[in-house]
Design a protein around this motif. Structure first.
Motif, PDB file in Angstrom:
ATOM      1  N   SER A   1       0.839  -1.194   0.000  1.00  0.00           N
ATOM      2  CA  SER A   1       0.000   0.000   0.000  1.00  0.00           C
ATOM      3  C   SER A   1       0.875   1.245   0.000  1.00  0.00           C
ATOM      4  N   GLN A   2       0.325   2.324  -0.509  1.00  0.00           N
ATOM      5  CA  GLN A   2       0.981   3.640  -0.507  1.00  0.00           C
ATOM      6  C   GLN A   2       2.389   3.576  -1.097  1.00  0.00           C
ATOM      7  N   ASN A   3       2.515   2.977  -2.276  1.00  0.00           N
ATOM      8  CA  ASN A   3       3.799   2.857  -2.985  1.00  0.00           C
ATOM      9  C   ASN A   3       4.875   2.149  -2.173  1.00  0.00           C
TER      10      ASN A   3
ATOM     11  N   SER B   1       9.359   2.274  -3.452  1.00  0.00           N
ATOM     12  CA  SER B   1       9.070   2.984  -4.706  1.00  0.00           C
ATOM     13  C   SER B   1       8.450   2.039  -5.730  1.00  0.00           C
ATOM     14  N   THR B   2       7.336   1.423  -5.333  1.00  0.00           N
ATOM     15  CA  THR B   2       6.669   0.496  -6.227  1.00  0.00           C
ATOM     16  C   THR B   2       5.165   0.687  -6.147  1.00  0.00           C
ATOM     17  N   SER B   3       4.490   0.469  -7.231  1.00  0.00           N
ATOM     18  CA  SER B   3       3.027   0.535  -7.244  1.00  0.00           C
ATOM     19  C   SER B   3       2.435  -0.879  -7.274  1.00  0.00           C
ATOM     20  N   PHE B   4       3.206  -1.861  -6.882  1.00  0.00           N
ATOM     21  CA  PHE B   4       2.799  -3.261  -6.889  1.00  0.00           C
ATOM     22  C   PHE B   4       1.586  -3.480  -5.992  1.00  0.00           C
ATOM     23  N   LYS B   5       0.644  -4.273  -6.452  1.00  0.00           N
ATOM     24  CA  LYS B   5      -0.511  -4.710  -5.668  1.00  0.00           C
ATOM     25  C   LYS B   5      -0.652  -6.219  -5.847  1.00  0.00           C
ATOM     26  N   PHE B   6      -0.986  -6.895  -4.771  1.00  0.00           N
ATOM     27  CA  PHE B   6      -1.198  -8.337  -4.841  1.00  0.00           C
ATOM     28  C   PHE B   6      -2.486  -8.652  -5.585  1.00  0.00           C
ATOM     29  N   GLU B   7      -2.436  -9.670  -6.403  1.00  0.00           N
ATOM     30  CA  GLU B   7      -3.602 -10.253  -7.046  1.00  0.00           C
ATOM     31  C   GLU B   7      -3.589 -11.731  -6.693  1.00  0.00           C
ATOM     32  N   GLU B   8      -4.707 -12.393  -6.893  1.00  0.00           N
ATOM     33  CA  GLU B   8      -4.764 -13.807  -6.524  1.00  0.00           C
ATOM     34  C   GLU B   8      -3.767 -14.612  -7.352  1.00  0.00           C
ATOM     35  N   GLY B   9      -3.008 -15.463  -6.686  1.00  0.00           N
ATOM     36  CA  GLY B   9      -2.047 -16.305  -7.377  1.00  0.00           C
ATOM     37  C   GLY B   9      -0.846 -16.632  -6.509  1.00  0.00           C
ATOM     38  N   GLU B  10       0.135 -17.213  -7.153  1.00  0.00           N
ATOM     39  CA  GLU B  10       1.368 -17.613  -6.478  1.00  0.00           C
ATOM     40  C   GLU B  10       2.491 -16.688  -6.928  1.00  0.00           C
ATOM     41  N   TYR B  11       3.215 -16.129  -5.975  1.00  0.00           N
ATOM     42  CA  TYR B  11       4.312 -15.203  -6.261  1.00  0.00           C
ATOM     43  C   TYR B  11       5.627 -15.867  -5.890  1.00  0.00           C
ATOM     44  N   GLU B  12       6.389 -16.224  -6.897  1.00  0.00           N
ATOM     45  CA  GLU B  12       7.695 -16.829  -6.640  1.00  0.00           C
ATOM     46  C   GLU B  12       8.718 -15.738  -6.375  1.00  0.00           C
ATOM     47  N   TYR B  13       9.640 -16.027  -5.487  1.00  0.00           N
ATOM     48  CA  TYR B  13      10.700 -15.074  -5.166  1.00  0.00           C
ATOM     49  C   TYR B  13      11.948 -15.825  -4.732  1.00  0.00           C
ATOM     50  N   LYS B  14      13.066 -15.102  -4.763  1.00  0.00           N
ATOM     51  CA  LYS B  14      14.353 -15.670  -4.359  1.00  0.00           C
ATOM     52  C   LYS B  14      14.902 -14.854  -3.196  1.00  0.00           C
ATOM     53  N   ILE B  15      15.454 -15.556  -2.222  1.00  0.00           N
ATOM     54  CA  ILE B  15      16.166 -14.878  -1.151  1.00  0.00           C
ATOM     55  C   ILE B  15      17.640 -14.919  -1.501  1.00  0.00           C
ATOM     56  N   GLN B  16      18.244 -13.751  -1.587  1.00  0.00           N
ATOM     57  CA  GLN B  16      19.650 -13.634  -1.955  1.00  0.00           C
ATOM     58  C   GLN B  16      20.435 -13.036  -0.802  1.00  0.00           C
TER      59      GLN B  16
ATOM     60  N   LEU C   1      15.382  -9.629  -1.343  1.00  0.00           N
ATOM     61  CA  LEU C   1      14.366 -10.514  -1.871  1.00  0.00           C
ATOM     62  C   LEU C   1      14.111 -10.116  -3.321  1.00  0.00           C
ATOM     63  N   HIS C   2      14.290 -11.038  -4.227  1.00  0.00           N
ATOM     64  CA  HIS C   2      14.064 -10.781  -5.651  1.00  0.00           C
ATOM     65  C   HIS C   2      12.677 -11.298  -6.002  1.00  0.00           C
ATOM     66  N   LEU C   3      11.802 -10.383  -6.430  1.00  0.00           N
ATOM     67  CA  LEU C   3      10.428 -10.723  -6.775  1.00  0.00           C
ATOM     68  C   LEU C   3      10.217 -10.438  -8.255  1.00  0.00           C
ATOM     69  N   PRO C   4      10.373 -11.438  -9.130  1.00  0.00           N
ATOM     70  CA  PRO C   4      10.307 -11.216 -10.580  1.00  0.00           C
ATOM     71  C   PRO C   4       8.967 -10.698 -11.093  1.00  0.00           C
ATOM     72  N   LYS C   5       7.857 -10.911 -10.360  1.00  0.00           N
ATOM     73  CA  LYS C   5       6.556 -10.468 -10.857  1.00  0.00           C
ATOM     74  C   LYS C   5       6.381  -8.954 -10.823  1.00  0.00           C
ATOM     75  N   ILE C   6       7.258  -8.240 -10.138  1.00  0.00           N
ATOM     76  CA  ILE C   6       7.186  -6.781 -10.182  1.00  0.00           C
ATOM     77  C   ILE C   6       7.668  -6.377 -11.571  1.00  0.00           C
ATOM     78  N   THR C   7       6.846  -5.667 -12.302  1.00  0.00           N
ATOM     79  CA  THR C   7       7.162  -5.351 -13.693  1.00  0.00           C
ATOM     80  C   THR C   7       8.036  -4.114 -13.832  1.00  0.00           C
ATOM     81  N   GLU C   8       8.333  -3.457 -12.754  1.00  0.00           N
ATOM     82  CA  GLU C   8       9.162  -2.264 -12.804  1.00  0.00           C
ATOM     83  C   GLU C   8      10.635  -2.648 -12.826  1.00  0.00           C
ATOM     84  N   GLU C   9      11.482  -1.647 -13.049  1.00  0.00           N
ATOM     85  CA  GLU C   9      12.929  -1.902 -13.081  1.00  0.00           C
ATOM     86  C   GLU C   9      13.446  -2.472 -11.769  1.00  0.00           C
TER      87      GLU C   9
END
Length: 178
Positions: A44-46, A122-137, A71-79
């Motif tokens: 929320s709130q960027n 600095s993201t406008s990401f919002k959760f939608e229904e589904g599975e979000y894969e991520y990597k811990i680095q 945490l690398h979250l590939p589903k974020i479409t921003e840079e």
């Protein structure tokens, strides 16, 4: 007979040196627990904030230093697809005993349980229904590059979407049974 005694002596010395190295000098790797049963998240709130209860294990004999995590979250479409290690907390989904992120060490053969908070402000990401894969680095003290420790996923179900996009609440990460 003399040759047999020399071979036995050299073998015993080699075994002793190898055993001493294995128990005292062997550098291992850091492993993470295989299952994340729960998590806390808020988008929320960027700002995207995710708290994860992590279990680190040092497979070697010497201590290893974790300089930083992300945490690398590939589903974020921003840079900027990374959430940075921001803090630690005592209880998942709360600010109890909240402390700024700092490097930590894991003694040889030891396990460390820690609840890590990751943020991207600095993201406008919002959760939608589904599975979000991520990597811990991790950035380890003896390495120069980020190392992927493990891949996980967050299961965002319809009943949790409202709170995931409004406030920080702990959620069960079990997959729904068909």
């Amino acid at each position: 007979m003399n040759c047999t005694a020399i071979i036995i002596s050299i073998s015993a010395l080699a075994f002793t040196v190898f055993s001493f190295w294995w128990m005292n000098w062997r550098k291992g790797t850091i492993r993470l627990g295989s299952n994340l049963r729960s998590y806390a998240a808020c988008a929320s709130q960027n700002r995207l904030l995710i708290e994860l209860p992590l279990i680190f294990f040092n497979t070697g004999a010497v201590p290893l230093v974790v300089e930083n995590l992300r945490l690398h979250l590939p589903k974020i479409t921003e840079e900027n697809k990374y959430l940075f290690f921001n803090a630690t907390v005592a209880k998942l989904g709360t600010d109890e005993n909240r402390g700024f992120a700092k490097p930590f060490s894991i003694r040889g053969g030891d396990v460390l349980e820690i609840i890590c908070e990751f943020q991207n402000t600095s993201t406008s990401f919002k959760f939608e229904e589904g599975e979000y894969e991520y990597k811990i680095q991790a950035l380890l003290g003896h390495k120069e590059d980020w190392l992927t420790l493990r891949e996980y996923s967050i299961n965002a179900r319809g009943d949790a979407l409202k709170t995931l996009n409004e406030r920080l609440i702990t959620h069960d990460n079990q997959k729904m049974q068909p």
